[in-house]
Scaffold this motif. Structure first.
Motif, PDB file in Angstrom:
ATOM      1  N   ASP A 157       7.930  -0.392 -12.297  1.00 19.64           N
ATOM      2  CA  ASP A 157       6.868  -1.391 -12.480  1.00 19.64           C
ATOM      3  C   ASP A 157       6.710  -2.245 -11.225  1.00 19.64           C
ATOM      4  OD1 ASP A 157       6.343  -0.611 -15.125  1.00 19.64           O
ATOM      5  OD2 ASP A 157       7.863  -1.975 -15.919  1.00 19.64           O
ATOM      6  N   ILE A 158       7.830  -2.691 -10.683  1.00 13.36           N
ATOM      7  CA  ILE A 158       7.811  -3.564  -9.504  1.00 13.36           C
ATOM      8  C   ILE A 158       7.284  -2.808  -8.287  1.00 13.36           C
ATOM      9  CG2 ILE A 158       9.213  -4.979  -7.960  1.00 13.36           C
ATOM     10  CD1 ILE A 158       8.847  -6.175 -10.725  1.00 13.36           C
ATOM     11  N   LEU A 159       7.742  -1.583  -8.115  1.00  8.65           N
ATOM     12  CA  LEU A 159       7.282  -0.786  -6.972  1.00  8.65           C
ATOM     13  C   LEU A 159       5.791  -0.472  -7.085  1.00  8.65           C
ATOM     14  CD1 LEU A 159      10.305   1.669  -6.579  1.00  8.65           C
ATOM     15  CD2 LEU A 159       9.628  -0.147  -4.979  1.00  8.65           C
ATOM     16  N   GLY A 160       5.333  -0.198  -8.301  1.00 11.11           N
ATOM     17  CA  GLY A 160       3.905   0.049  -8.502  1.00 11.11           C
ATOM     18  C   GLY A 160       3.074  -1.183  -8.184  1.00 11.11           C
ATOM     19  N   LEU A 161       3.575  -2.354  -8.582  1.00 10.46           N
ATOM     20  CA  LEU A 161       2.889  -3.607  -8.294  1.00 10.46           C
ATOM     21  C   LEU A 161       2.856  -3.873  -6.789  1.00 10.46           C
ATOM     22  CD1 LEU A 161       1.531  -6.124  -9.463  1.00 10.46           C
ATOM     23  CD2 LEU A 161       3.817  -7.137  -9.724  1.00 10.46           C
ATOM     24  N   GLN A 162       3.959  -3.601  -6.117  1.00  9.51           N
ATOM     25  CA  GLN A 162       4.015  -3.766  -4.659  1.00  9.51           C
ATOM     26  C   GLN A 162       2.985  -2.872  -3.971  1.00  9.51           C
ATOM     27  OE1 GLN A 162       7.110  -1.746  -2.506  1.00  9.51           O
ATOM     28  NE2 GLN A 162       7.576  -3.563  -1.266  1.00  9.51           N
ATOM     29  N   ALA A 163       2.908  -1.628  -4.398  1.00 10.53           N
ATOM     30  CA  ALA A 163       1.956  -0.688  -3.798  1.00 10.53           C
ATOM     31  C   ALA A 163       0.520  -1.147  -4.020  1.00 10.53           C
ATOM     32  CB  ALA A 163       2.165   0.706  -4.382  1.00 10.53           C
ATOM     33  N   GLU A 164       0.233  -1.660  -5.220  1.00  8.16           N
ATOM     34  CA  GLU A 164      -1.117  -2.129  -5.529  1.00  8.16           C
ATOM     35  C   GLU A 164      -1.478  -3.347  -4.680  1.00  8.16           C
ATOM     36  OE1 GLU A 164      -3.793  -3.227  -9.486  1.00  8.16           O
ATOM     37  OE2 GLU A 164      -1.791  -2.342  -9.701  1.00  8.16           O
ATOM     38  N   MET A 165      -0.510  -4.224  -4.484  1.00 10.66           N
ATOM     39  CA  MET A 165      -0.755  -5.403  -3.643  1.00 10.66           C
ATOM     40  C   MET A 165      -1.050  -4.990  -2.204  1.00 10.66           C
ATOM     41  SD  MET A 165       2.087  -8.176  -4.893  1.00 10.66           S
ATOM     42  CE  MET A 165       1.906  -9.099  -6.418  1.00 10.66           C
ATOM     43  N   ASN A 166      -0.263  -4.085  -1.696  1.00 14.33           N
ATOM     44  CA  ASN A 166      -0.467  -3.638  -0.310  1.00 14.33           C
ATOM     45  C   ASN A 166      -1.812  -2.935  -0.143  1.00 14.33           C
ATOM     46  OD1 ASN A 166       1.766  -4.394   1.443  1.00 14.33           O
ATOM     47  ND2 ASN A 166       3.064  -3.149   0.103  1.00 14.33           N
ATOM     48  N   SER A 167      -2.195  -2.100  -1.109  1.00 17.06           N
ATOM     49  CA  SER A 167      -3.466  -1.392  -0.988  1.00 17.06           C
ATOM     50  C   SER A 167      -4.646  -2.364  -1.066  1.00 17.06           C
ATOM     51  CB  SER A 167      -3.590  -0.322  -2.075  1.00 17.06           C
ATOM     52  OG  SER A 167      -3.651  -0.909  -3.365  1.00 17.06           O
ATOM     53  N   THR A 168      -4.502  -3.404  -1.876  1.00 15.97           N
ATOM     54  CA  THR A 168      -5.560  -4.413  -1.969  1.00 15.97           C
ATOM     55  C   THR A 168      -5.680  -5.198  -0.670  1.00 15.97           C
ATOM     56  OG1 THR A 168      -5.239  -4.604  -4.356  1.00 15.97           O
ATOM     57  CG2 THR A 168      -6.387  -6.414  -3.260  1.00 15.97           C
ATOM     58  N   LEU A 169      -4.552  -5.532  -0.078  1.00 14.35           N
ATOM     59  CA  LEU A 169      -4.570  -6.228   1.211  1.00 14.35           C
ATOM     60  C   LEU A 169      -5.145  -5.330   2.309  1.00 14.35           C
ATOM     61  CD1 LEU A 169      -1.156  -8.107   1.024  1.00 14.35           C
ATOM     62  CD2 LEU A 169      -3.418  -9.160   1.140  1.00 14.35           C
ATOM     63  N   ASP A 170      -4.844  -4.032   2.233  1.00 12.15           N
ATOM     64  CA  ASP A 170      -5.424  -3.099   3.207  1.00 12.15           C
ATOM     65  C   ASP A 170      -6.945  -3.082   3.092  1.00 12.15           C
ATOM     66  OD1 ASP A 170      -2.937  -2.405   4.161  1.00 12.15           O
ATOM     67  OD2 ASP A 170      -2.760  -0.598   2.924  1.00 12.15           O
ATOM     68  N   GLU A 171      -7.431  -3.152   1.854  1.00  5.21           N
ATOM     69  CA  GLU A 171      -8.872  -3.124   1.629  1.00  5.21           C
ATOM     70  C   GLU A 171      -9.546  -4.432   2.034  1.00  5.21           C
ATOM     71  OE1 GLU A 171     -12.150  -3.082  -2.004  1.00  5.21           O
ATOM     72  OE2 GLU A 171     -10.042  -2.651  -2.459  1.00  5.21           O
ATOM     73  N   LEU A 172      -8.968  -5.553   1.607  1.00  7.43           N
ATOM     74  CA  LEU A 172      -9.618  -6.854   1.792  1.00  7.43           C
ATOM     75  C   LEU A 172      -9.280  -7.517   3.130  1.00  7.43           C
ATOM     76  CD1 LEU A 172      -9.151  -8.393  -1.780  1.00  7.43           C
ATOM     77  CD2 LEU A 172     -11.101  -7.094  -0.895  1.00  7.43           C
ATOM     78  N   GLY A 173      -8.189  -7.068   3.735  1.00  9.26           N
ATOM     79  CA  GLY A 173      -7.762  -7.672   4.988  1.00  9.26           C
ATOM     80  C   GLY A 173      -6.727  -8.764   4.767  1.00  9.26           C
ATOM     81  N   ARG A 174      -5.928  -8.996   5.781  1.00  8.86           N
ATOM     82  CA  ARG A 174      -4.908 -10.045   5.724  1.00  8.86           C
ATOM     83  C   ARG A 174      -5.407 -11.247   6.514  1.00  8.86           C
ATOM     84  NH1 ARG A 174      -2.814  -5.162   5.120  1.00  8.86           N
ATOM     85  NH2 ARG A 174      -0.918  -4.850   3.857  1.00  8.86           N
TER      86      ARG A 174
END
Length: 365
Positions: free
Chosen positions: A82-99
């Motif tokens: 669950d935690i790893l899946g959440l981490q991956a989703e956060m990173n992919s969202t940041l990749d899309e929206l920008g940091r």
């Protein structure tokens, strides 16, 4: 509180009035705050479906992940997957929206996940330092990131570096809640390293903090120091307790338990007994051992119910029965005990409301 039904009506209104999901974003936030994560996710998905050019797209993407973070972490029943899946989703969202400063809150949440759930303090440190270097970062965003970075540094054993970050926030926001929070965390560092007198000076100032939570925590820590240094000249029990407290913060539960065991063994009937039980409760909660945690709270209520932790233990036990052990009748009993036995407790008003909700009363909103 039927948020799913409310969402059906809100979607129809949004399509008719072409409001770009403005009200649905508010509905999603309300559903999230009430723990209806499915309705919140459905609402955010609707706003996301309006397209990347829609004005609320970015907000919906970010807040949907924050809602999922709450759902997973607050449940206490998550897996590593669950935690790893959440981490991956956060990173992919940041990749899309920008940091950038618009996604800095998501960066901070990801750093907390990396450090406190995946124990990767280096990755968290790097992410927070990158956030602090972003152009256009506001003073408040800077302070929030520095507090998070301080926590990561404490987790990593770098307590003096953490103290520096906390001090910077305290200096920048002397008369605001976040500055008081920074002062409290700094006082905890002094406590961890055994500088009890300096810690108590800071804690005594915080007894009048604007935030009731900080004021209550400061009061408890100050009394803890006073009681356990005034009784005798031997600081060893409190030093052991402070070390255990730090180990709990760092999720090093085996070492923390050994320190707590040594207090019970070497100093039987010491005034720290109820505090030791409370720290054992905190460890059990972090390890998702709900029945064991309930036992420690019951031990405090039975043996030390008239002491400073009595109302805390009663309220927390009620919450435990309501949210983890699924025993509504016992939850009602302990909520009732809070406002009956501890009428001046800061938990009394909320306990009365929870009791009435579990009894089935209609609560005026």
């Amino acid at each position: 509180k039927d948020f799913s039904s409310a969402l059906i009506h809100d979607k129809a209104l949004d399509k008719r009035l072409k409001t770009n999901g403005d009200d649905i974003i508010k509905l999603a936030a309300l559903a999230r705050s009430n723990g209806d994560y499915k309705a919140a996710a459905d609402a955010y998905d609707y706003v996301i479906s309006l397209g990347k050019d829609a004005p609320n797209y970015r907000t919906a993407k970010i807040e949907k992940i924050h809602a999922k973070y709450d759902q997973i972490t607050l449940s206490g029943q998550y897996t590593q997957a669950d935690i790893l899946g959440l981490q991956a989703e956060m990173n992919s969202t940041l990749d899309e929206l920008g940091r950038d400063v618009r996604t800095i809150e998501l960066m901070r949440t990801l750093a907390h996940l990396d450090a406190f759930y995946l124990f990767d303090t280096k990755k968290a440190d790097t992410l927070l330092e990158a956030a602090l270097a972003l152009p256009g970062i506001s003073p408040m965003q800077t302070a929030q990131c520095k507090l998070e970075l301080g926590d990561v540094l404490v987790l990593d054993g770098q307590v003096w570096e953490a103290s520096l970050r906390y001090s910077q926030v305290e200096k920048a926001f002397k008369f605001e809640d976040i500055g008081e929070e920074a002062k409290y965390r700094n006082s905890k560092i002094a406590f961890y390293v055994g500088d009890f007198k300096w810690a108590q000076v800071q804690l005594n100032v915080l007894k009048t903090a604007t935030s009731k939570t900080i004021a209550n925590d400061a009061m408890y820590m100050s009394i803890l120091i006073t009681e356990n240094l005034a009784l005798d000249s031997n600081p060893d029990p409190l030093l052991k307790f402070a070390r255990a407290d730090l180990m709990i913060f760092q999720n090093r539960f085996d070492i923390a338990t050994l320190e707590l065991d040594s207090i019970d063994k070497l100093y039987p009937a010491h005034s720290l007994e109820d505090d030791v039980l409370f720290r054992r409760y905190q460890i059990a909660m972090k390890q998702q051992k709900w029945t064991e945690a309930a036992g420690y709270l019951q031990g405090i209520i039975t043996g030390y119910g008239t002491d400073i932790l009595g109302d805390d233990a009663t309220y927390l036990l009620a919450q435990l029965y309501e949210t983890k052990l699924n025993d509504k009748e016992k939850a009602k009993q302990y909520y009732s005990d809070v406002f009956t036995n501890y009428p001046s407790s800061t938990f009394a008003t909320d306990a009365r409301k929870k009791f009435r909700e579990l009894r089935g009363d209609k609560i005026a909103q």
